[in-house]
Design a protein around this motif. Sequence first.
Motif, PDB file in Angstrom:
ATOM      1  N   GLU A 129      42.728  50.507  41.537  1.00  0.00           N
ATOM      2  CA  GLU A 129      43.226  49.862  42.362  1.00  0.00           C
ATOM      3  C   GLU A 129      42.712  47.724  42.097  1.00  0.00           C
ATOM      4  O   GLU A 129      41.700  47.881  41.961  1.00  0.00           O
ATOM      5  CB  GLU A 129      42.883  49.876  43.667  1.00  0.00           C
ATOM      6  CG  GLU A 129      42.715  49.376  44.432  1.00  0.00           C
ATOM      7  CD  GLU A 129      44.663  48.759  44.973  1.00  0.00           C
ATOM      8  OE1 GLU A 129      45.109  47.854  45.082  1.00  0.00           O
ATOM      9  OE2 GLU A 129      45.251  50.545  45.574  1.00  0.00           O
ATOM     10  N   LEU A 143      37.069  43.451  36.997  1.00  0.00           N
ATOM     11  CA  LEU A 143      36.764  44.756  37.531  1.00  0.00           C
ATOM     12  C   LEU A 143      34.558  44.484  37.718  1.00  0.00           C
ATOM     13  O   LEU A 143      34.531  44.109  36.162  1.00  0.00           O
ATOM     14  CB  LEU A 143      37.274  45.848  37.363  1.00  0.00           C
ATOM     15  CG  LEU A 143      38.610  46.254  37.908  1.00  0.00           C
ATOM     16  CD1 LEU A 143      38.837  46.853  37.400  1.00  0.00           C
ATOM     17  CD2 LEU A 143      38.882  45.594  39.820  1.00  0.00           C
ATOM     18  N   ALA A 202      43.375  45.867  44.181  1.00  0.00           N
ATOM     19  CA  ALA A 202      43.393  45.008  45.222  1.00  0.00           C
ATOM     20  C   ALA A 202      42.767  43.668  45.659  1.00  0.00           C
ATOM     21  O   ALA A 202      42.880  42.528  45.644  1.00  0.00           O
ATOM     22  CB  ALA A 202      43.700  45.203  46.352  1.00  0.00           C
ATOM     23  N   ALA A 203      41.608  44.064  45.309  1.00  0.00           N
ATOM     24  CA  ALA A 203      40.108  43.314  45.112  1.00  0.00           C
ATOM     25  C   ALA A 203      40.332  42.809  43.842  1.00  0.00           C
ATOM     26  O   ALA A 203      38.525  42.344  43.773  1.00  0.00           O
ATOM     27  CB  ALA A 203      38.904  44.582  45.983  1.00  0.00           C
ATOM     28  N   ALA A 204      41.190  43.253  42.876  1.00  0.00           N
ATOM     29  CA  ALA A 204      39.857  42.605  41.671  1.00  0.00           C
ATOM     30  C   ALA A 204      39.946  40.630  41.896  1.00  0.00           C
ATOM     31  O   ALA A 204      40.359  40.349  42.007  1.00  0.00           O
ATOM     32  CB  ALA A 204      41.085  42.599  40.367  1.00  0.00           C
ATOM     33  N   GLU A 205      38.909  40.416  40.084  1.00  0.00           N
ATOM     34  CA  GLU A 205      39.372  38.559  40.276  1.00  0.00           C
ATOM     35  C   GLU A 205      40.096  38.766  39.354  1.00  0.00           C
ATOM     36  O   GLU A 205      40.374  39.125  38.840  1.00  0.00           O
ATOM     37  CB  GLU A 205      37.774  38.446  39.596  1.00  0.00           C
ATOM     38  CG  GLU A 205      37.603  37.504  39.573  1.00  0.00           C
ATOM     39  CD  GLU A 205      36.384  37.176  38.814  1.00  0.00           C
ATOM     40  OE1 GLU A 205      36.171  35.829  38.396  1.00  0.00           O
ATOM     41  OE2 GLU A 205      35.703  38.071  38.135  1.00  0.00           O
ATOM     42  N   ARG A 206      41.183  37.620  40.054  1.00  0.00           N
ATOM     43  CA  ARG A 206      42.145  37.776  39.207  1.00  0.00           C
ATOM     44  C   ARG A 206      41.747  35.938  38.376  1.00  0.00           C
ATOM     45  O   ARG A 206      41.333  34.973  38.914  1.00  0.00           O
ATOM     46  CB  ARG A 206      43.220  36.894  40.458  1.00  0.00           C
ATOM     47  CG  ARG A 206      44.204  38.078  40.508  1.00  0.00           C
ATOM     48  CD  ARG A 206      45.338  37.651  41.940  1.00  0.00           C
ATOM     49  NE  ARG A 206      45.666  38.536  43.049  1.00  0.00           N
ATOM     50  CZ  ARG A 206      46.587  38.434  43.422  1.00  0.00           C
ATOM     51  NH1 ARG A 206      47.206  37.778  43.768  1.00  0.00           N
ATOM     52  NH2 ARG A 206      46.650  39.812  44.634  1.00  0.00           N
TER      53      ARG A 206
END
Length: 191
Positions: free
Chosen positions: A88, A120, A90-94
């Motif tokens: 997942e 991550l 969604a909360a990862a650092e882009r």
Amino acid sequence: MITLAAVRLALVGHQPQPAQAPGARPAAVSLVLVEGAEGAEILLIKRAERADDPWSGQIAFPGGRRDPRDRDLVGTAMRETREETGVELAAAERLGVLDDFVPRSVTLPLVIVRPFVFALPRRPVLTTNAEVQRAFWVALARLSEPAVQSQLTITLKDGVRTFPAYRLGEDIMWGMTERILTQFVHTITET
């Protein structure tokens, strides 16, 4: 050693180059990174052997073609990564976006692939679907080792061709995966 901090710094202000290919379908892949014992590690998959998959059995990044329900291409990359590896984002650092890529062989589907880079905090549990034989992590520093850099000569429908490649044991990264990896490593080690 290539660290996540170095990747972050190298991608600040990076301006990706869009590709033009009339009639091409948009697609996206995820370059998912974690900090490991040997520096930054990247998530790769070995695609399952399937007759209907032109990239069958190849080493690749999680990703695929844009679905009409995807909000945008980053949404495509995140959805495909979740479906193929269970990761997942969604909360990862882009961390950034790389240049677009188009297949160089006329026998492959016409797509424009946009690579998105994510970080991550730790390795997640990997749960592959039917499209993926296995998922695994590789230290980015290994890709700079002379023994890993290689070539692959194969017979395709359009003739015999030789491609740059990375060899890690029995795993060979070539084609678009090699091109994306090479551009990525060059981008993050150039600064």
